[in-house]
Scaffold this active site. Structure first.
Site, PDB file in Angstrom:
ATOM      1  N   PHE A 233       0.868  -1.186   0.000  1.00  0.00           N
ATOM      2  CA  PHE A 233       0.000   0.000   0.000  1.00  0.00           C
ATOM      3  C   PHE A 233       0.908   1.240   0.000  1.00  0.00           C
ATOM      4  O   PHE A 233       0.791   2.117   0.838  1.00  0.00           O
ATOM      5  CB  PHE A 233      -0.931   0.019   1.219  1.00  0.00           C
ATOM      6  CG  PHE A 233      -1.687  -1.259   1.453  1.00  0.00           C
ATOM      7  CD1 PHE A 233      -2.880  -1.502   0.788  1.00  0.00           C
ATOM      8  CD2 PHE A 233      -1.210  -2.230   2.337  1.00  0.00           C
ATOM      9  CE1 PHE A 233      -3.599  -2.678   1.008  1.00  0.00           C
ATOM     10  CE2 PHE A 233      -1.910  -3.403   2.562  1.00  0.00           C
ATOM     11  CZ  PHE A 233      -3.106  -3.637   1.906  1.00  0.00           C
ATOM     12  N   ASP A 254       1.035  -1.113  -4.985  1.00  0.00           N
ATOM     13  CA  ASP A 254      -0.188  -0.341  -4.779  1.00  0.00           C
ATOM     14  C   ASP A 254      -1.149  -0.660  -5.915  1.00  0.00           C
ATOM     15  O   ASP A 254      -0.727  -1.000  -7.019  1.00  0.00           O
ATOM     16  CB  ASP A 254       0.105   1.162  -4.745  1.00  0.00           C
ATOM     17  CG  ASP A 254      -0.994   1.947  -4.040  1.00  0.00           C
ATOM     18  OD1 ASP A 254      -0.801   2.341  -2.876  1.00  0.00           O
ATOM     19  OD2 ASP A 254      -2.065   2.159  -4.660  1.00  0.00           O
ATOM     20  N   ASP A 301       0.692  -0.711   5.318  1.00  0.00           N
ATOM     21  CA  ASP A 301      -0.010   0.536   5.672  1.00  0.00           C
ATOM     22  C   ASP A 301      -1.282   0.670   4.842  1.00  0.00           C
ATOM     23  O   ASP A 301      -1.396   1.541   3.970  1.00  0.00           O
ATOM     24  CB  ASP A 301       0.927   1.740   5.440  1.00  0.00           C
ATOM     25  CG  ASP A 301       0.282   3.051   5.886  1.00  0.00           C
ATOM     26  OD1 ASP A 301      -0.639   3.012   6.731  1.00  0.00           O
ATOM     27  OD2 ASP A 301       0.688   4.119   5.382  1.00  0.00           O
ATOM     28  N   CYS A 341      -5.080   2.620  10.242  1.00  0.00           N
ATOM     29  CA  CYS A 341      -5.571   3.989  10.437  1.00  0.00           C
ATOM     30  C   CYS A 341      -7.077   3.979  10.653  1.00  0.00           C
ATOM     31  O   CYS A 341      -7.749   4.987  10.484  1.00  0.00           O
ATOM     32  CB  CYS A 341      -5.176   4.887   9.262  1.00  0.00           C
ATOM     33  SG  CYS A 341      -5.770   4.292   7.688  1.00  0.00           S
TER      34      CYS A 341
HETATM   35  N1  SAH Z   1       1.959   4.316   3.114  1.00  0.00           N
HETATM   36  C1  SAH Z   1       1.495   5.407   2.307  1.00  0.00           C
HETATM   37  C2  SAH Z   1       0.004   5.666   2.460  1.00  0.00           C
HETATM   38  C3  SAH Z   1      -0.900   4.494   2.132  1.00  0.00           C
HETATM   39  S1  SAH Z   1      -2.518   4.947   1.729  1.00  0.00           S
HETATM   40  C4  SAH Z   1       2.332   6.660   2.612  1.00  0.00           C
HETATM   41  O1  SAH Z   1       3.088   6.681   3.592  1.00  0.00           O
HETATM   42  O2  SAH Z   1       2.224   7.622   1.857  1.00  0.00           O
HETATM   43  C5  SAH Z   1      -3.236   3.478   1.185  1.00  0.00           C
HETATM   44  C6  SAH Z   1      -2.882   3.055  -0.239  1.00  0.00           C
HETATM   45  O3  SAH Z   1      -3.401   1.759  -0.446  1.00  0.00           O
HETATM   46  C7  SAH Z   1      -3.457   3.890  -1.360  1.00  0.00           C
HETATM   47  O4  SAH Z   1      -2.419   4.360  -2.174  1.00  0.00           O
HETATM   48  C8  SAH Z   1      -4.369   2.958  -2.157  1.00  0.00           C
HETATM   49  O5  SAH Z   1      -4.286   3.152  -3.562  1.00  0.00           O
HETATM   50  C9  SAH Z   1      -3.811   1.610  -1.800  1.00  0.00           C
HETATM   51  N2  SAH Z   1      -4.715   0.457  -1.839  1.00  0.00           N
HETATM   52  C10 SAH Z   1      -5.967   0.359  -1.362  1.00  0.00           C
HETATM   53  N3  SAH Z   1      -6.405  -0.907  -1.444  1.00  0.00           N
HETATM   54  C11 SAH Z   1      -5.391  -1.638  -1.987  1.00  0.00           C
HETATM   55  C12 SAH Z   1      -5.216  -3.010  -2.301  1.00  0.00           C
HETATM   56  N4  SAH Z   1      -6.185  -3.900  -2.058  1.00  0.00           N
HETATM   57  N5  SAH Z   1      -4.035  -3.409  -2.820  1.00  0.00           N
HETATM   58  C13 SAH Z   1      -3.056  -2.513  -3.069  1.00  0.00           C
HETATM   59  N6  SAH Z   1      -3.164  -1.207  -2.770  1.00  0.00           N
HETATM   60  C14 SAH Z   1      -4.319  -0.775  -2.247  1.00  0.00           C
END
Ligand code: SAH
Length: 397
Positions: A233, A254, A301, A341
């Site tokens: 993520f 992601d 995350d 979160c």
């Molecule tokens: N760690 C990052 C913030 C993560 S936000 C930082 O520090 O900036 C959560 C992210 O998860 C988003 O970019 C979203 O596109 C992604 N996401 C949501 N569901 C997902 C999934 N099932 N598999 C992969 N990515 C996913």
């Protein structure tokens, strides 16, 4: 005389024995605690809140259609006018400028209830502000807040991105528009000497996850040169860039191709070669299940899996799945930074979820640390609801 924003003709009367919460400075008054409202009012007005025996308790926004019937602005009987809000914004700004501006020019400037401004979040990215409004009262005072922000911060542009799930409860519509000045396609920020592009218009939330700033730094410090780090993520590569700058080889996963495109740019921006790292557009659940490769550092995350109370069980299963897979597959003596979160995922519950993930994976796991959001996301001690980010640093032996 200064213009007041109060409706002096109306007051909320609390039920008998239901003033305890306001007595403890909790800023939310739920409808169940309200006996009646006296006088004429419009939803979103600022009214007095009195106990059953008509003693003054607080002043705040009234909104009978919301579960949060009233949102307290002040527990003291002081005038709520422009000066009141100017003082609140200045108080929030002063702290950030004193302690945070040295480390970062991207930070949360106003954190809603925790800064005494219920329903107003303002994130600062260099010379630009992104505003999120989530209460009807704040919505009605929007122009006042914008004027005060212009006066106190002198930004070059203000963008509104009010898109939270709770808008509907307040009777509000989502908004994404430039309220003042100009907003560039990308804004460059620098935190702890690491640079990032932020797309405040199309990015997630207000464009960047400022709340993970200290955890990113922490990960950077823990990385050993040559380590293989999997950032699940990854969004625009926040954790990956810190890790790569410290010599890790990173894989960012992601579901959003756009986010990974910006992640590559963020590598370049810091003098790193994205060609030496991997950026994988995939569902993390699938990736973790299928990956054969072994990493010795994994970041988890995910977005909030639990957005409503009734989703706790289902959401907890999601957290357990990814943690079980990560614990199973990580190399011996590997580190996992596992985050949630979701406001409803409390510390105890999260630790239980991690326990059962470890149990199923049959690995030895130590907790090395527990972390929350940094000081620009303060938690009001009387309002623990403002805490949401929980991160466990695990060592898998
Ligand atoms: N760690 C990052 C913030 C993560 S936000 C930082 O520090 O900036 C959560 C992210 O998860 C988003 O970019 C979203 O596109 C992604 N996401 C949501 N569901 C997902 C999934 N099932 N598999 C992969 N990515 C996913």
């Amino acid at each position: 005389m200064m213009e007041t924003f109060e409706n002096v003709a109306a007051r909320i009367i609390l039920k008998k024995g239901r003033a305890k919460s306001v007595n403890n400075f909790h800023p939310w008054v739920f409808s169940g605690a309200v006996e009646r409202v006296e006088g004429e009012f419009e939803p979103g007005d600022i009214v007095r809140i009195h106990s059953f025996d008509d003693q003054f308790q607080a002043k705040g926004f009234i909104n009978p259609r919301s579960k949060i019937f009233a949102r307290v602005l002040s527990f003291e009987d002081v005038p709520i006018d422009r000066d009141f809000f100017r003082h609140r914004i200045r108080r929030a700004l002063a702290f950030r400028e004193k302690y945070l501006a040295r480390f970062s020019n991207g930070y949360r400037l106003i954190n809603s209830d925790a800064d005494g401004l219920s329903g107003l979040i303002v994130d600062r990215y260099q010379h630009y502000l992104v505003v999120q409004i989530s209460s009807l009262g704040m919505y009605r005072l929007k122009s006042v807040m914008i004027e005060l922000l212009k006066e106190l911060v002198a930004p070059e542009g203000i963008l509104e991105r009010s898109e939270s799930v709770s808008l509907e409860d307040e009777g509000l519509q989502p908004v994404r528009e430039v309220l003042w000045g100009t907003i560039p396609d990308r804004i460059q920020i620098e935190e702890h000497g690491v640079k990032f592009w932020v797309d405040v218009v199309h990015g997630q939330k207000t464009g960047f996850f400022l709340d993970q700033r200290e955890n990113r730094l922490r990960v950077g410090k823990l990385v050993q040169p040559g380590v293989e780090l999997l950032n699940c993520f990854s969004y625009t590569g926040g954790f990956s860039v810190y890790a790569a700058l410290n010599g890790a080889r990173t894989v960012s996963v992601d579901i959003s191709e756009g986010a990974l495109e910006l992640a590559r740019e963020n590598f370049r921006l810091n003098g790193l070669r994205p060609e030496e790292h991997e950026f994988v557009v995939a569902d993390v659940f699938d990736y973790l299940r299928e990956m054969s490769r072994n990493f010795s550092f994994i970041i988890l995350d995910p977005p909030a899996f639990i957005k409503k109370k009734r989703h706790i069980q289902k959401g907890a299963r999601g957290y357990k799945d990814i943690n079980r897979l990560a614990i199973q597959k990580i190399l011996p003596d590997g580190l996992i930074l596992s985050c949630s979160c979701s406001h409803y995922m409390e510390w105890d519950l999260f630790q239980k979820v991690l326990f059962s993930a470890a149990r199923d994976a049959e690995r030895d796991v130590q907790i090395l640390g527990k972390y929350s959001h940094p000081a620009d996301h303060p938690i009001d001690i009387y309002h623990p609801e403002s805490e949401y980010l929980k991160a466990f640093l695990l060592r898998v032996i």
